[in-house]
Enzyme design. Structure first.
Site, mmCIF file in Angstrom:
data_model
loop_
_atom_site.group_PDB
_atom_site.id
_atom_site.type_symbol
_atom_site.label_atom_id
_atom_site.label_comp_id
_atom_site.label_asym_id
_atom_site.label_seq_id
_atom_site.Cartn_x
_atom_site.Cartn_y
_atom_site.Cartn_z
ATOM 1 N N GLY A 104 0.882 -1.724 0.064
ATOM 2 C CA GLY A 104 -0.530 -1.408 -0.056
ATOM 3 C C GLY A 104 -1.418 -2.623 0.068
ATOM 4 N N HIS A 121 -1.427 -5.180 8.621
ATOM 5 C CA HIS A 121 -0.674 -3.933 8.464
ATOM 6 C C HIS A 121 -1.025 -2.938 9.571
ATOM 7 C CE1 HIS A 121 -0.752 -5.333 4.132
ATOM 8 N NE2 HIS A 121 0.532 -5.112 4.308
ATOM 9 N N GLU A 138 6.061 -11.012 10.827
ATOM 10 C CA GLU A 138 6.795 -12.271 10.815
ATOM 11 C C GLU A 138 6.277 -13.258 9.774
ATOM 12 O OE1 GLU A 138 6.651 -13.608 14.851
ATOM 13 O OE2 GLU A 138 8.205 -12.191 15.514
ATOM 14 N N LYS A 139 5.183 -12.927 9.099
ATOM 15 C CA LYS A 139 4.716 -13.827 8.038
ATOM 16 C C LYS A 139 5.792 -13.991 6.969
ATOM 17 C CE LYS A 139 1.868 -12.682 4.719
ATOM 18 N NZ LYS A 139 2.582 -13.216 3.498
ATOM 19 N N SER A 161 -2.201 -9.670 1.544
ATOM 20 C CA SER A 161 -2.866 -8.922 0.482
ATOM 21 C C SER A 161 -3.309 -9.835 -0.646
ATOM 22 C CB SER A 161 -1.918 -7.849 -0.057
ATOM 23 O OG SER A 161 -1.520 -6.962 0.973
ATOM 24 N N ARG A 162 -2.666 -10.979 -0.780
ATOM 25 C CA ARG A 162 -3.011 -11.920 -1.841
ATOM 26 C C ARG A 162 -4.311 -12.676 -1.564
ATOM 27 N NH1 ARG A 162 1.543 -13.092 -5.178
ATOM 28 N NH2 ARG A 162 3.406 -11.998 -4.447
#
Length: 294
Positions: free
Chosen positions: A31, A37, A161-162, A199-200
């Site tokens: 999420g 994404h 690929e992160k 997301s961070r």
């Protein structure tokens, strides 16, 4: 978009597509969705008849309870993004659905993949870098991804690929279990200043966000100049760059074989080399990587 929280209902819906020989693509997420994404969703749509996205914040892959508690949860916004991307199916199970009580486990006897996956010897790739910094993290990843694969049973699954090391581990798991699933690697999506989408990132303060591009600038320096340094000297230069900053704390900068993730001593004997990095910026931990060659 069809939304399911029940494994049984999701599988019943997917059976319709299988009976009609439709291909299923799968994008598992936790999420807090962003353009990175959505790029996975778009690629999956191009290559499959129907796309399933899952949102599940997996508690077993967090080392710190506070990190799990603070992980951003933006389900309403996530649904809107997926609807705009014309994602066909969203799976949002509760924790008890993925990790049932032991006395109910007999009803979930199709969960055989995790039992097999827990016995895989991953060798080096799950003990270095993230595996060293976050003990048990990849056990949680392997467990939940293998469960989700067994639930969705896609032909193809898409990963960014992160999370380079995570991707290597999932590929290894699929090979070892001989799963009929093709793992598709997708390029890192970056902000305009180069910061890898994550997301961070939303948890960075305004001041931290302004300087976060330093991470990518350092990776680019390495890619553009690695031939001018030995492996050891390049690592020293990178460490000095971060140690010279008042804002970043470098956890690791590893130059590895891109296939095995074994740290290398020189460039000549390797077909592909990746630089993986993890830093602490304020209270937020960020990872990134760049292929040095080919």
């Amino acid at each position: 978009m069809n939304v399911f929280s029940s494994i049984k209902e999701l599988q019943k819906h997917l059976d319709f597509f299988r009976k009609n020989t439709k291909s299923i693509g799968f994008v598992p997420t936790m999420g807090a969705l962003h353009a990175g994404h959505i790029s996975l969703i778009e690629k999956a749509k191009q290559e499959n008849d129907v796309v399933v996205c899952s949102i599940f914040v997996n508690p077993t892959q967090f080392n710190e309870a506070s990190d799990l508690k603070n992980y951003p949860r933006t389900l309403d916004a996530d649904k809107k993004l997926l609807e705009q991307a014309n994602c066909a199916i969203l799976f949002i199970p509760e924790t008890a659905e993925i990790y049932p009580e032991k006395n109910n486990f007999s009803t979930m006897d199709f969960f055989t993949f995790p039992q097999k996956a827990s016995k895989i010897n991953f060798g080096n790739i799950d003990t270095v870098m993230e595996g060293k910094q976050r003990p048990g993290h990849f056990s949680g990843v392997v467990n939940v991804v293998s469960r989700l694969f067994e639930i969705v049973n896609p032909q193809k699954a898409y990963f960014g690929e992160k999370d380079f090391q995570q991707l290597a581990i999932i590929k290894k798991m699929v090979r070892e279990l001989q799963l009929p699933i093709q793992i598709i690697s997708c390029s890192i999506m970056r902000e305009n200043d180069g910061l890898a989408m994550s997301s961070r990132n939303v948890r960075l303060s305004a001041d931290e966000r302004k300087i976060a591009s330093f991470i990518y600038e350092t990776l680019l320096f390495a890619k553009n100049n690695f031939r001018n340094y030995s492996v050891t000297d390049l690592k020293n230069v990178l460490e000095k760059k971060f140690f010279g900053s008042d804002f970043f704390r470098l956890e690791y900068a590893e130059i590895c074989d891109a296939e095995t993730l074994i740290a290398i001593d020189n460039y000549e004997n390797n077909k592909s080399v990746v630089l993986c990095i993890a830093v602490q910026l304020g209270s937020i931990r960020l990872i990134d990587n760049i292929i040095l060659f080919p």
